[in-house]
Scaffold this active site. Structure first.
Site, PDB file in Angstrom:
ATOM      1  N   SER A 337     106.038  72.977  45.040  1.00 27.15           N
ATOM      2  CA  SER A 337     106.370  72.577  43.670  1.00 27.15           C
ATOM      3  C   SER A 337     107.131  73.706  42.965  1.00 27.15           C
ATOM      4  CB  SER A 337     105.087  72.186  42.935  1.00 27.15           C
ATOM      5  OG  SER A 337     105.368  71.522  41.738  1.00 27.15           O
ATOM      6  N   ASP A 394     107.714  61.131  46.622  1.00 31.34           N
ATOM      7  CA  ASP A 394     107.462  62.200  45.650  1.00 31.34           C
ATOM      8  C   ASP A 394     108.636  62.311  44.679  1.00 31.34           C
ATOM      9  OD1 ASP A 394     106.718  64.406  44.243  1.00 31.34           O
ATOM     10  OD2 ASP A 394     106.718  65.787  45.953  1.00 31.34           O
ATOM     11  N   HIS A 459     102.599  64.057  45.543  1.00 26.18           N
ATOM     12  CA  HIS A 459     103.068  65.434  45.352  1.00 26.18           C
ATOM     13  C   HIS A 459     102.030  66.458  45.807  1.00 26.18           C
ATOM     14  CE1 HIS A 459     105.592  68.569  43.723  1.00 26.18           C
ATOM     15  NE2 HIS A 459     104.643  68.993  42.905  1.00 26.18           N
TER      16      HIS A 459
END
Length: 528
Positions: A337, A394, A459
Site C-alpha cells: 500500500s 483491488d 487490499h
C-alpha cells in the site's frame, strides 16, 4: 460387507456393478460422469448436479453394513413400469441431501480430507526445503524483468515473493504492538520479530508528515493519541546474516520493509494527489519526473527527533555496503500500500547513492500509482527492477490519477495516439503511470474467499499472500496443494471467507481471538 449386486433386482444389474468397499466416489460406476447415459423415451434430461446428488445418496445407503430394507415399487394398475421409473423409484428412496453442501465444496476445490482442512486452519507451520537459487538469483531478483517466471508462476519465485511479503507483515506487527512515537525525545531502537531468522534488523525507519491537523481536532477528540503524531515508525532495514542462507540465495541480501498507511496524517498525505517535480531544479523537457505530493512529503520530511526516511535509509545502506565490501550483495525493497509507494522512492534514491551499487529490486503489494511516465522512465534508466503484485479486484492499484487500466493505456499508445498522450502526461496534474512488471492475481480465483469480497479484503496483505501462494497461471485454477495457513486470513477477514470454512473452524474448536495473534500466524509458504 455386503455385495451391492445382492441387494438389487436382477434386471437392474446393468445399472450398477459390484465394487469393493474401498472404492472412491470419483471412480464409481454410480457416478453419472463415468458411466454410459441411459435414456428412455419421453424422458426429461436431468442436470449433472441433480443426478450427482441422487447418486451420492445411493452410495451412503449401499455402503452400510446392513442392507437397507427393500421398499415395494408402486405400480400403476394395468401398466408395466419402465426402466427409468424403476431407477427413479430407487433413487428417490435414498436421500443424502444432508451431505450435499459439503460435497458441493469439493467441486470448488475445497480440501477433501478433514485433517488437511484442520492443518490449513491451524497456526502450525508446514515447511518445505527451500531450493538453492545459486547462479539464477539475479534472474529471480529481476535482471530480466522476471521474463518467463510469472505465467506460469515459477515455484522458486513464488516462495521469494511470499517471503518478502512476510517481512512487511513483521513491520505491521511491530508498529501495532507499540504505535506511539515520542515527540519530545529520540525514539529507542525497536525489536522486530522477523519471520526469517537468518536476517537481523540493523535500522529502524521513520516517516514524517509535513502537514498537521487543525488545532480544533485536539479539542474535539483529545484521545486520538498516536493517530495524530507527525512522525511514525514505518519499517526497518535488515541484512541476511546466516552463511547457509547466503549460500542458498547466492548472495547477501539487504532488505528494506515498509508498512502501509496507519495514522491520520498518513491518510492525509495519501489524498495530496497532485503531481509535483521530484527536485526543485527546473526541467522543461517532456520527460520531467513527477511524483505524488503526499508520498514525496512523507519521504523527504525530517521529524523533530528523527531523520527523514530518505536520509536514514541511504545512510544505513551505505554503511552496510562498506561493511560487506567485496561480497556479492543485493538490495530488496518491499512494501504494501503506502509502503509500496515509498518503496519506489527508496529504490530511486538508493540507485545512485554509491558508485558500485548492487542490484536494486522492488517487490510491491497492492501499490498505488506513484508518479508520471517520466518517473517510470527514470527508474528504468537507473535499472531499478520493480515487480508489482496486483489483485485484479483491488481498487487501490488503480489510483491516483485517471481511472484507466494499464492495458487500455498500452493499446491507446500503440494505436498512434502516443504523441497526444505524451503531451498530456507532461501537462496534466493527474497523469499517473505504473512502473515495472506486473504479477496479477485475483480474489475470485480463491476457493476460500467469497467472490464478492469487500474492498478491505481485496487490499489486505495476508489475502495477497494467500492468492500468490495459490496462483499457478492465469488460465489455471487455484493451486490444489497450496500449504499456507488460513488462520491469519480467517482471523482478519472472517466475513469474506466462505461460510464452509468459518463453520469448520468453529467445529474444530479453533481459537480465533485476535488477542492470541502472534508472528506464528505469518507462516512461510512452501514453493510446492
Amino acid at each position: 460387507m455386503m455385495q451391492i449386486g445382492s441387494t438389487l433386482p436382477a434386471n437392474n444389474l446393468h445399472l450398477f456393478q459390484a465394487r469393493r468397499a474401498s472404492f472412491k466416489c470419483s471412480g464409481s460406476p454410480l457416478n453419472p460422469l463415468n458411466r454410459p447415459q441411459v435414456q428412455a423415451q419421453n424422458a426429461n434430461p436431468v442436470t449433472s448436479t441433480e443426478e450427482t446428488k441422487k447418486h451420492l445418496s445411493n452410495l451412503e445407503k449401499l455402503l452400510q453394513k446392513q442392507p437397507p430394507d427393500q421398499e415395494p415399487v408402486q405400480k400403476e394398475s394395468g401398466s408395466v413400469p419402465s426402466l427409468e421409473n424403476k431407477a427413479k423409484g430407487l433413487l428417490e428412496g435414498l436421500n443424502l441431501a444432508r451431505v450435499w453442501p459439503e460435497m458441493k465444496a469439493v467441486e470448488e476445490m475445497s480440501p477433501r480430507h478433514l485433517n488437511r482442512l484442520q492443518r490449513l486452519l491451524s497456526k502450525s507451520a508446514e515447511y518445505s526445503p527451500r531450493n538453492n537459487l545459486g547462479s539464477r538469483w539475479r534472474e529471480y531478483h529481476g535482471s530480466r524483468d522476471w521474463a518467463g517466471l510469472l505465467d506460469p508462476l515459477d515455484e522458486n519465485l513464488r516462495r521469494e515473493v511470499v517471503r518478502y511479503g512476510e517481512f512487511i507483515q513483521a513491520a505491521y506487527h511491530c508498529f501495532h504492538s507499540d504505535p506511539a512515537t515520542s515527540a519530545d525525545e529520540t525514539p529507542w531502537p525497536r525489536h522486530v520479530v522477523l519471520p526469517d531468522k537468518s536476517y537481523k534488523v540493523t535500522k529502524s525507519l521513520y516517516a514524517t508528515s509535513s502537514i498537521g491537523l487543525p488545532k480544533w481536532v485536539d479539542d474535539v477528540a483529545p484521545d486520538l493519541g498516536w493517530m495524530t503524531q507527525r512522525s511514525s515508525w514505518i519499517g526497518y532495514v535488515a541484512v541476511c546474516d546466516d552463511r547457509r542462507e547466503i549460500q542458498r540465495m547466492g548472495r547477501r541480501d539487504i532488505v528494506i520493509a515498509l508498512r502501509g498507511t496507519a495514522t491520520c496524517l498518513e491518510w492525509g498525505e495519501n489524498f495530496r494527489n497532485l503531481l509535483v517535480p521530484m527536485s526543485e531544479e527546473k526541467d522543461d523537457t517532456e520527460a520531467q519526473s513527477k511524483v505524488e505530493c503526499g508520498f514525496l512529503s512523507l519521504f523527504k520530511t525530517r521529524g523533530a527527533h528523527v531523520e527523514s526516511l530518505a536520509q536514514s535509509v541511504v545512510e544505513e545502506v551505505q554503511r552496510l555496503l562498506e561493511k560487506y565490501k567485496g561480497e556479492t550483495l543485493s538490495i530488496t525493497i518491499t512494501g504494501h500500500s503506502l509502503g509500496a509507494a515509498l518503496a519506489l522512492l527508496v529504490g530511486d534514491e538508493l540507485s545512485t547513492c554509491s558508485i558500485n551499487m548492487p542490484p536494486v529490486s522492488v517487490f510491491s503489494f497492492g501499490g498505488p500509482r506513484v508518479g508520471n511516465r517520466g518517473f517510470a522512465n527514470r527508474l528504468n534508466a537507473k535499472n531499478v527492477k520493480v515487480l508489482r503484485i496486483v489483485n485484479s479486484q483491488d481498487i487501490i492499484t488503480r489510483v491516483p490519477g485517471m481511472f484507466v487500466s494499464e492495458e487500455l493505456d498500452k493499446q491507446l499508445r500503440g494505436s498512434g495516439a502516443s504523441a497526444v498522450l505524451n503531451v498530456l502526461d507532461n501537462s496534466m496534474p493527474w497523469a499517473y503511470a505504473h512502473v515495472g512488471t506486473e504479477l496479477k492475481v485475483d480474489t475470485k480465483m480463491s476457493p476460500f474467499l467469497k467472490p464478492n469480497a469487500d474492498v478491505a479484503c481485496c487490499h489486505d496483505l495476508e489475502a495477497y499472500l494467500h492468492l500468490v501462494d495459490g496462483f499457478m497461471a492465469s488460465n489455471c485454477p487455484f493451486r490444489a496443494n497450496a500449504k499456507r495457513s488460513l488462520w491469519k486470513l480467517l482471523n482478519e477477514q472472517r466475513s469474506n471467507v466462505k461460510m464452509l470454512y468459518t463453520n469448520k473452524a468453529k467445529s474444530l474448536s479453533l481459537n480465533m481471538d485476535k488477542d492470541t495473534m502472534n508472528m506464528s500466524g505469518c507462516l512461510p509458504s512452501p514453493s510446492s
